[in-house]
Design a protein around this motif. Structure first.
Motif, mmCIF file in Angstrom:
data_model
loop_
_atom_site.group_PDB
_atom_site.id
_atom_site.type_symbol
_atom_site.label_atom_id
_atom_site.label_comp_id
_atom_site.label_asym_id
_atom_site.label_seq_id
_atom_site.Cartn_x
_atom_site.Cartn_y
_atom_site.Cartn_z
ATOM 1 N N GLU A 167 -14.690 10.097 15.390
ATOM 2 C CA GLU A 167 -13.260 10.328 14.997
ATOM 3 C C GLU A 167 -12.964 11.522 16.042
ATOM 4 N N SER A 188 -1.191 11.729 11.424
ATOM 5 C CA SER A 188 -1.646 10.665 10.578
ATOM 6 C C SER A 188 -1.739 11.113 9.116
ATOM 7 N N THR A 214 -4.151 11.789 6.130
ATOM 8 C CA THR A 214 -5.684 11.475 5.515
ATOM 9 C C THR A 214 -5.604 11.795 4.091
ATOM 10 N N ILE A 248 5.100 8.466 4.763
ATOM 11 C CA ILE A 248 4.822 7.368 6.235
ATOM 12 C C ILE A 248 5.486 7.601 7.298
ATOM 13 N N LYS A 304 4.795 10.892 9.148
ATOM 14 C CA LYS A 304 3.421 11.159 9.929
ATOM 15 C C LYS A 304 3.488 11.051 11.590
ATOM 16 N N SER A 305 4.451 10.455 11.971
ATOM 17 C CA SER A 305 4.964 10.670 13.469
ATOM 18 C C SER A 305 4.887 12.125 13.833
ATOM 19 N N SER A 363 -2.578 5.808 3.284
ATOM 20 C CA SER A 363 -3.474 6.707 4.249
ATOM 21 C C SER A 363 -4.195 6.046 5.475
ATOM 22 N N ASP A 364 -4.252 6.621 6.816
ATOM 23 C CA ASP A 364 -4.976 5.963 7.830
ATOM 24 C C ASP A 364 -6.538 6.547 7.705
ATOM 25 N N TYR A 365 -6.505 7.706 7.170
ATOM 26 C CA TYR A 365 -7.983 8.085 7.136
ATOM 27 C C TYR A 365 -8.383 8.492 5.790
ATOM 28 N N LYS A 380 -11.878 5.840 8.842
ATOM 29 C CA LYS A 380 -10.804 4.908 8.675
ATOM 30 C C LYS A 380 -10.542 4.568 7.279
ATOM 31 N N THR A 381 -9.263 4.346 6.892
ATOM 32 C CA THR A 381 -9.128 3.667 5.543
ATOM 33 C C THR A 381 -9.765 2.407 5.264
ATOM 34 N N GLU A 382 -9.741 1.515 6.154
ATOM 35 C CA GLU A 382 -10.271 0.307 5.735
ATOM 36 C C GLU A 382 -11.670 0.227 5.862
#
Lengths: 269, 295
Positions: free
Chosen positions: A11, A49, A51, A209, A212-213, A231-233, A247-249
């Motif tokens: 990462e 992002s 986290t 969300i 976060k940009s 979350s993304d992470y 990463k979240t998934e």
């Protein structure tokens, strides 16, 4: 124990290729009243992002979050070693100026804590402290930030009422707007929806969300579903150590570590 | 089974009666004092008594203005000295002091509260009175004996330090740490947070602390009596002697009772003190309610 390093380094590399990470933690150790609360934390938190820091209660998630804006300094008997780099600058360096560091990070606490003043003054509190005196500018800031958090339509006619007249959900959005008004780069959330009803929770999650940009967002949460939703992470902390980061998934669907697996499945909490 | 329920009932009613008994004391004292001061009130107009500035019992003149101004000025001086000092000390103790210092200082303050008033009086005579007569008075070009409302105010201020500090510390400690964190996280300094957030949030409590200390100051007798001169005059400057109401009662009750209306006058003094304290508490309660509503 160290399975996370490979993931984390991967990462970190992709992040550093793009730009310097906002927040980098190096060899961080925190002792509170002689107890080793955070152990050898090394992390680079990805920019722009969300986290989430997850883990059982008492594992050190909140301490980790609070070391990021030096709020641990105020607790008594705290020893902090290592460094936290924000934009490459060590916030624990001797010459680091703490108000300057904190200004870069908006904090959203567990329960909303509106300052004891009007809605308007809550938003302008930060900007005024940092020298903004121009009334038109302050008015603009209030309008922009309240619109940012979707509160403007609800409160525009009672800006000068006490902030405590708002509902809890509205108060939490006000607190978010108050944090955004000092133009931070990072938003820290400490179980920010735990006192809120489901609808207000959803509003706050959607806001984060959307934000976060423009901001790097770090959340502490004890609700796995929330971590999955926003979350993304994910950073999984257990017993003061980072067990896994990725990463979240990956973390939720394919955890590498046995403890993470158990936590994700709900065997430990 | 039935016995247990009966006992419960019995306890509830007995305790209620005990509570009412305690409360009714205040009423009984008030009524008693009123009846006892009736002879004076029947003889002279209330307004003349309250606004009269001559205290000459032998001539039948009972003007209470010197005593009212004496009480109010000594208390006011004590407040002006004690309130800011105590507030700043408690802020320091809660916000800046190390845990160790706090642990040492708070019990010491409680010891200060336990010192008998007469010792404060002696300290006043040995230390405060000469200080004012030899050093502070001459600076302002006002030669005096040192027995003055200023001495009384200083001694009284020191006496109300403990109660004021301990309540203020308690009030400041109720401010949630997360509220401070909210201000700090916006980049405010500790002092900005104290000024703009903590003091604002704690204002009703701080006022309550001042009110409580003031109520105590109004009634303080011995220590003040020993240093403030006890001359029935309206004090024109800080260095003038004064004569607070409690001192009047303590000095004269039981003596010269053969003078007509003298005992009624002293009873009226007591009633007056009770009324002042009652009104003061009532008004501050109303102000506090308003403030709490706003907060």
């Amino acid at each position: 124990m160290h399975t996370y390093t490979s993931l984390a380094t991967k990462e970190t590399q992709t992040v550093t290729q793009m730009q310097l990470p906002h927040i980098q933690i190096k060899d961080l150790n925190v002792h509170i009243e002689g107890k080793h609360i955070l152990k050898n934390i090394n992390l680079a938190i990805p920019n722009n992002s969300i986290t989430s820091i997850i883990g059982p209660s008492g594992c050190g998630k909140t301490t980790l979050l609070k070391t990021l804006n030096r709020l641990m300094d105020d607790s008594k008997n705290v020893k902090i070693n290592g460094s936290v780099l924000v934009n490459g600058e060590d916030i624990y360096a001797k010459d680091a100026e703490v108000t300057h560091i904190r200004k870069k990070m908006g904090l959203l606490s567990q329960r909303p804590f509106p300052l004891p003043m009007s809605i308007f003054e809550n938003i302008t509190y930060g900007p005024r402290i940092h020298g903004q005196r121009d009334k038109t500018v302050l008015k603009e800031i209030v309008e922009t930030q309240l619109k940012n958090v979707g509160l403007w339509e609800e409160v525009k006619d009672r800006l000068h009422h006490s902030a405590t007249t708002l509902s809890i959900g509205q108060q939490q959005r006000l607190c978010l707007a108050r944090g955004l008004a000092v133009q931070p780069e990072i938003i820290l959330g400490d179980e920010s929806t735990s006192a809120l009803d489901p609808i207000s929770t959803q509003t706050i999650e959607n806001l984060l969300i959307d934000l976060k940009s423009e901001y790097t967002i770090v959340l502490v949460t004890h609700i796995l579903r929330q971590a999955r939703r926003v979350s993304d992470y994910i950073i999984f902390v257990y017993n003061g150590e980072i067990i896994e980061f990725g990463k979240t998934e990956d973390i939720l669907l394919n955890p590498q570590n046995e403890i993470t697996k158990q936590y994700v499945k709900g065997f430990i909490s | 089974m039935r016995l247990r329920i009966l006992k419960d009932l019995w306890i509830r009613h007995t305790f209620r009666i005990l509570l009412l008994l305690t409360l009714s004391m205040v009423v009984f004292i008030g009524i008693g004092l009123f009846i006892k001061s009736l002879p004076l009130l029947k003889d002279q107009n209330l307004f003349t008594i309250l606004s009269g500035s001559t205290w000459s019992p032998l001539k039948g003149q009972f003007g209470f203005l010197p005593f009212i101004t004496g009480t109010v000025s000594v208390t006011l001086i004590a407040l002006v000295i004690a309130a800011p000092l105590c507030l700043l000390s408690s802020i320091y103790l809660v916000e800046y002091a190390s845990a160790l210092l706090k642990k040492t200082v708070l019990p010491l303050i409680n010891v200060l509260a336990a010192i008998p008033p007469v010792l404060y009086g002696v300290w006043g005579i040995l230390f405060v009175v000469p200080l004012i007569s030899n050093y502070i008075g001459p600076i302002f070009g006002s030669p005096n004996a040192g027995y003055s409302i200023l001495s009384g105010g200083i001694v009284l201020a020191v006496m109300i330090f403990p109660i004021m500090i301990s309540i203020m510390v308690e009030v400041l400690e109720t401010i949630p740490p997360d509220l401070k964190a909210a201000s700090l996280s916006l980049g405010a300094t500790r002092w900005e947070t104290i000024q703009k957030v903590i003091l604002k949030k704690a204002r009703p409590g701080i006022i309550a602390a001042i009110v409580l200390a003031t109520s105590r100051a109004f009634g303080e007798t011995i220590a003040v009596l020993m240093v403030c001169g006890n001359i029935p005059q309206i004090p024109k400057s800080l260095f003038d002697a004064g004569y607070p109401i409690p001192a009047l009662i303590a000095n004269n009750f039981g003596e010269m009772m053969s003078i007509p209306h003298y005992d009624a006058a002293l009873m009226f003094a007591a009633l007056l003190l009770l009324t002042i304290i009652f009104l003061f508490n009532l008004i501050s309660r109303l102000i506090l309610n308003k403030l709490e509503e706003k907060a």
